[in-house]
Design an enzyme around this catalytic site. Structure first.
Site, PDB file in Angstrom:
ATOM      1  N   GLU A 155     -18.561  26.008  -1.212  1.00  0.00           N
ATOM      2  CA  GLU A 155     -18.261  25.385  -2.511  1.00  0.00           C
ATOM      3  C   GLU A 155     -16.793  25.561  -2.883  1.00  0.00           C
ATOM      4  OE1 GLU A 155     -20.775  26.670  -5.751  1.00  0.00           O
ATOM      5  OE2 GLU A 155     -22.367  25.288  -5.198  1.00  0.00           O
ATOM      6  N   HIS A 213     -30.915  33.045  21.475  1.00  0.00           N
ATOM      7  CA  HIS A 213     -31.973  32.376  22.249  1.00  0.00           C
ATOM      8  C   HIS A 213     -32.244  30.980  21.707  1.00  0.00           C
ATOM      9  CE1 HIS A 213     -32.959  36.131  24.442  1.00  0.00           C
ATOM     10  NE2 HIS A 213     -32.361  36.639  23.377  1.00  0.00           N
ATOM     11  N   LYS A 253     -27.349  15.481  -8.460  1.00  0.00           N
ATOM     12  CA  LYS A 253     -28.037  15.657  -9.746  1.00  0.00           C
ATOM     13  C   LYS A 253     -28.076  14.330 -10.501  1.00  0.00           C
ATOM     14  CE  LYS A 253     -26.465  20.401 -10.364  1.00  0.00           C
ATOM     15  NZ  LYS A 253     -25.584  21.270 -11.127  1.00  0.00           N
TER      16      LYS A 253
HETATM   17  O1  PA5 Z   1     -21.507  28.382  -7.885  1.00  0.00           O
HETATM   18  C1  PA5 Z   1     -21.968  27.606  -8.705  1.00  0.00           C
HETATM   19  O2  PA5 Z   1     -21.361  27.308  -9.736  1.00  0.00           O
HETATM   20  C2  PA5 Z   1     -23.349  26.990  -8.517  1.00  0.00           C
HETATM   21  O3  PA5 Z   1     -23.892  27.269  -7.293  1.00  0.00           O
HETATM   22  C3  PA5 Z   1     -24.275  27.520  -9.588  1.00  0.00           C
HETATM   23  O4  PA5 Z   1     -24.314  28.910  -9.473  1.00  0.00           O
HETATM   24  C4  PA5 Z   1     -25.669  26.951  -9.474  1.00  0.00           C
HETATM   25  O5  PA5 Z   1     -25.615  25.568  -9.473  1.00  0.00           O
HETATM   26  C5  PA5 Z   1     -26.538  27.436 -10.606  1.00  0.00           C
HETATM   27  O6  PA5 Z   1     -25.972  27.088 -11.838  1.00  0.00           O
HETATM   28  P1  PA5 Z   1     -26.461  27.733 -13.178  1.00  0.00           P
HETATM   29  O7  PA5 Z   1     -26.219  29.189 -13.108  1.00  0.00           O
HETATM   30  O8  PA5 Z   1     -25.635  27.073 -14.236  1.00  0.00           O
HETATM   31  O9  PA5 Z   1     -27.932  27.417 -13.334  1.00  0.00           O
END
Ligand code: PA5
Length: 440
Positions: free
Chosen positions: A282, A303, A417
């Site tokens: 990310e 393996h 989303k």
């Molecule tokens: O790193 C990030 O921002 C995302 O992976 C969030 O942690 C994830 O989408 C969960 O979001 P939230 O904590 O708002 O539910």
């Protein structure tokens, strides 16, 4: 003096030279200054940088007290969250737990996870497991609006209230969310849940050392003070290892090594790699660039994926996490008949065999054109995991700046989303619904 994790990039040299690494070190040093001065891209998300040294003993004690209360009243505590609101706790708990804890009597509550998928059978099975059981919930969502944890929480809240009544349920639910915003904050205020705040300036994937990770880890019975102390070791140490890792992986990327495989020889580290993949994926995968973070569990995956790694397209490098000493000792017995031919290793510890598998694999992969970085931990405990977590976080920020991306945003995660909401007919998505239906 406290021992720390070590990094060795010598087996990466060959594909790249020491000079290639050195050429990127000024950029990595500049990135450290940019982080410290808070004048780079994404600088409103730098709350993790000095988080370890700024968590007070009182905050940790309060988290421990909440954990103790849940451990005492519950057989199970379900930690609900996804992405950064899940992976850090899962990684640390798995790394520190007995591999067969689920099949042994528990001392205190077992931590289960939900809200990290939308598998109907997963939720069904979880709810059947919790039928008639004493359970509690830690619901974690920074935004407070994420669909996966919201669905799991709606189901489990309803179940808990049906089993113990609304008032008792409210005592067994803890919400970890934004200080002011989001549906979860409003609900927690309305229902009177105990809450913890995810600081505004800490992004999900950098949040394991906030209550997001610390509370579930403490409920699982692990020492969060030692975990944070480990992170402080690296926060307050020199940046040499961080610079070496960030510069080496960027030099490899520039040399065409587009995939980094995080390797472990210890199955308990599987989820540490999942956490690391989110952190780096990310943070760096944007603007049409970024190393693809992958992972394997060796020797298991030797393996299955071993052939590809040894002989496939030469666009990969490996970062091996090695644990110098295992926590327990198992010695291979001698056998009079030796029908399996294993007497040549009789008397050796299993870990000695594992270490030779590790060395043999590293040498073979280097010979096969796979550069290799090595990160060593003396032993898998809270202190060294804390060090490793902070090391990876800071190296990620540095590496992202060297790559010239904003390591602290994640614009790409919104696309699915938007489509999902349009397909489900969420209010406010009417135009998107029409557009997506026209495409189908
Ligand atoms: O790193 C990030 O921002 C995302 O992976 C969030 O942690 C994830 O989408 C969960 O979001 P939230 O904590 O708002 O539910």
């Amino acid at each position: 003096m406290q021992q720390t994790i070590k990094i060795d990039n010598r087996a990466a040299l060959g594909t790249i030279t020491e000079n290639d690494v050195k050429a990127l070190e000024p950029a990595a040093r500049k990135a450290i200054d940019t982080l410290e001065n808070g004048n780079g891209a994404g600088n409103d998300f730098l709350g993790w940088l000095h988080l370890p040294s700024s968590i007070s003993a009182d905050e940790l004690t309060d988290i421990e007290a909440t954990a103790k209360q849940l451990r005492e009243c519950c057989d199970y505590v379900v930690a609900i969250g996804i992405g950064g609101s899940y992976l850090g706790a899962k990684a640390v708990i798995e790394a520190l737990s007995d591999n067969f804890a689920a099949y042994k009597p528990a001392e205190g509550a077992r931590v289960l996870f939900a809200g990290n998928n939308i598998g109907e059978d997963y939720l069904y099975d979880l709810m059947r497991l919790l039928d008639g059981k004493n359970f509690g919930i830690v619901v974690i969502s920074k935004s407070g609006t994420t669909t996966e944890p919201a669905i799991a929480f709606r189901l489990l809240k309803e179940k808990l209230e049906a089993q113990v009544g609304k008032a008792e349920a409210a005592k067994r639910i803890v919400a970890i969310t934004d200080a002011k915003r989001g549906a979860l904050r409003s609900l927690a205020t309305e229902e009177g849940y105990k809450t913890y705040v995810i600081p505004d300036n800490v992004g999900g994937r950098f949040s394991v050392l906030t209550p997001v990770g610390l509370l579930p880890i403490a409920i699982a019975g692990f020492d969060i003070k030692a975990l944070v102390a480990g992170a402080v070791d690296i926060e307050q140490g020199d940046n040499d290892n961080i610079i070496r890792y960030a510069a080496t992986r960027n030099a490899l990327y520039q040399a065409g090594k587009k995939i980094e495989i995080l390797v472990n020889f210890n199955p308990q580290l599987h989820f540490l790699a999942e956490w690391w993949k989110q952190l780096y994926g990310e943070s760096e995968g944007k603007d049409g660039k970024g190393i693809f973070p992958a992972s394997v569990d060796f020797t298991t995956d030797l393996h299955s994926m071993g052939q590809w790694i040894q002989d496939g397209e030469r666009t990969i490098f490996e970062t091996v996490i090695t644990v110098e000493s295992s926590r327990n000792e198992v010695v291979i017995p001698s056998d009079n008949d030796d029908l399996d031919g294993l007497n040549y290793i009789a008397g050796k510890r299993v870990d000695q065999v594992n270490k030779m598998a590790e060395l043999g694999t590293r040498l073979a992969h280097v010979d096969g054109g796979v550069p290799n970085l090595l990160i060593s931990l003396p032993v898998l405990n809270e202190r060294y995991l804390g060090q490793l977590i902070y090391f990876f976080e800071k190296a990620c920020g540095v590496s992202g700046y060297v790559l010239d991306v904003n390591p602290f945003n994640q614009p790409g995660v919104e696309a699915y989303k938007k489509n999902m909401f349009a397909l489900l007919g969420k209010p406010g998505y009417e135009e998107a619904t029409k557009a997506i239906q026209a495409r189908l």
